[in-house]
Design a protein around this motif. Structure first.
Motif, mmCIF file in Angstrom:
data_model
loop_
_atom_site.group_PDB
_atom_site.id
_atom_site.type_symbol
_atom_site.label_atom_id
_atom_site.label_comp_id
_atom_site.label_asym_id
_atom_site.label_seq_id
_atom_site.Cartn_x
_atom_site.Cartn_y
_atom_site.Cartn_z
ATOM 1 N N HIS A 135 0.758 -0.952 0.100
ATOM 2 C CA HIS A 135 0.057 0.026 -0.052
ATOM 3 C C HIS A 135 0.667 1.500 0.103
ATOM 4 C CE1 HIS A 135 -3.649 2.448 0.831
ATOM 5 N NE2 HIS A 135 -2.960 2.856 1.699
ATOM 6 N N HIS B 193 1.122 4.668 -2.592
ATOM 7 C CA HIS B 193 1.282 6.268 -2.052
ATOM 8 C C HIS B 193 2.507 6.821 -2.589
ATOM 9 C CE1 HIS B 193 -2.130 6.671 0.376
ATOM 10 N NE2 HIS B 193 -2.256 5.906 1.110
ATOM 11 N N SER C 68 0.307 9.268 6.054
ATOM 12 C CA SER C 68 -0.854 8.807 6.177
ATOM 13 C C SER C 68 -1.748 8.444 7.490
ATOM 14 C CB SER C 68 -0.973 7.400 5.188
ATOM 15 O OG SER C 68 -0.387 6.512 5.961
ATOM 16 N N ASP D 136 -6.575 7.039 -0.224
ATOM 17 C CA ASP D 136 -6.452 5.871 -0.801
ATOM 18 C C ASP D 136 -7.263 5.719 -2.067
ATOM 19 O OD1 ASP D 136 -4.983 5.144 1.435
ATOM 20 O OD2 ASP D 136 -6.575 4.164 2.464
HETATM 21 ZN ZN ZN Z 1 -3.307 4.915 2.449
#
Ligand code: ZN
Ligand code: KG4
Length: 331
Positions: free
Chosen positions: A111, A115, A136, A300
């Motif tokens: 993930h 980003h 985040s 996201d």
């Molecule tokens: Zn995220």
């Protein structure tokens, strides 16, 4: 080469189709914000169930908007971790199964790599190497990025992530979930009121962060001050400035250490206007440049997973047949 990307690590269901020649062909996003609002934060079980409800219609929509059928797709990428295990497993089950049914490779994406590479979706994309500030809800880190997959974490938060600090402090101020953007909005009405908020861990060498003390400092300030709207806005501003300053000091230090002149900021908190302005000003002074994703790709989304998935597929990083989610996974 064309990849469909699926994001379900927390409370957004995102699906996108990315083509290496044509760029981003479609991206659709469903946010669960309303579902969790009454609880003041993400309820993992509700998040998983809602991903189950939304994911297949969103995949159909993303394919249709991209004018793509399974024949045009070269790989299925999904967020494998880190994140909430139940939520991750929805994307992993659907992504892995689709890849199996379509006889295509499956790609499990980190993930935070998503980003980190999100600014690559923009016209003015940074060249390698660059320094990345990833901020985040779950992570705060400074990463030396030499190329795809060549990442060195230079520093990270020893307690709360920057977004988490925003969210928890917003809650203290009586703001609804999701608190980060609401606190930022309140801070816009604030004036410099002479508060001396700490800049944690900036008085010693190193590139790690700590934000939980700032939250406590804010709680104490709220308790000591009158409870009117202007005072709350002033406190919000002082808190935001402390976070932004702290991040800027560490970025400057990391740029000096690496000798890099390009700075990428990504992750939900990179949507913060004061942070963007402060880092842009700093980079102008340093003779470098700052890059960030458009607002909707700071938080996201499926587009960053499709992009990162395509890069990983090119490098031959594909998954076996097992369905796997990795709630904890170092970059
Ligand atoms: Zn995220
Ligand atoms: O990257 P993201 O969507 O999810 C995670 O991977 O965690 O980041 C969400 C975080 C939340 O903590 C949210 O409050 C924060 O990003 N955030 C902001 C702003 N917009 C989102 N924090 C400060 N200012 C903003 N404008």
């Amino acid at each position: 080469m064309r990849v469909i990307g699926i994001e379900t690590s927390c409370d957004e269901t995102g699906v996108a189709v990315y083509d290496d020649k044509l760029g981003l062909l479609s991206h659709v996003l469903y946010s669960q914000v309303k579902l969790h609002a009454d609880y003041g934060g993400v309820v993992p079980e509700l998040a998983s169930r809602d991903h189950v409800r939304k994911i297949v219609p969103l995949i159909k929509q993303a394919l249709s908007e991209a004018n793509s059928s399974l024949n045009d797709i070269d790989g299925v990428a999904y967020t494998k971790g880190p994140g909430l295990i139940g939520a991750l497993l929805v994307g992993a089950c659907v992504g892995r199964s689709l890849a199996y049914a379509w006889n295509k490779p499956a790609i499990g994406v980190h993930h935070m790599e998503g980003h980190l590479l999100a600014p690559m979706l923009e016209e003015n994309a940074p060249e390698f190497p660059f320094l990345a500030l990833l901020v985040s809800g779950g992570h705060s880190m400074l990463v030396q990025v030499e190329g795809i997959g060549r990442y060195q974490v230079l520093g990270e938060s020893v307690d709360d992530a920057a977004g988490e600090a925003f969210d928890k402090t917003a809650k203290l101020m009586g703001l609804d979930y999701p608190g980060g953007p609401r606190l930022a909005k309140l801070a816009q009405k604030g004036v410099p009121a002479g508060y001396k908020f700490p800049r944690p861990m900036t008085d010693r060498p190193g590139l790690d962060f700590s934000f939980s003390g700032l939250k406590t400092f804010t709680a104490n300030t709220i308790a000591a001050e009158p409870n009117d709207d202007q005072t709350r806005a002033n406190i919000a501003r002082a808190f935001e400035e402390a976070v932004v300053d702290t991040l800027a000091i560490k970025c400057k230090r990391a740029l000096k250490q690496t000798g890099y002149t390009r700075l990428v900021i990504a992750g939900g908190v990179s949507a913060n206007t004061r942070l963007r302005e402060s880092l842009a000003e700093m980079m102008t002074k340093l003779g470098g440049q700052v890059y960030y994703p458009r607002g909707e790709f700071c938080t996201d989304n499926g587009a960053m997973i499709a992009y990162a998935g395509l890069q990983r597929l090119r490098a031959g990083h594909i998954e076996g047949l097992e369905v796997k989610g990795q709630p904890r996974w170092p970059l």
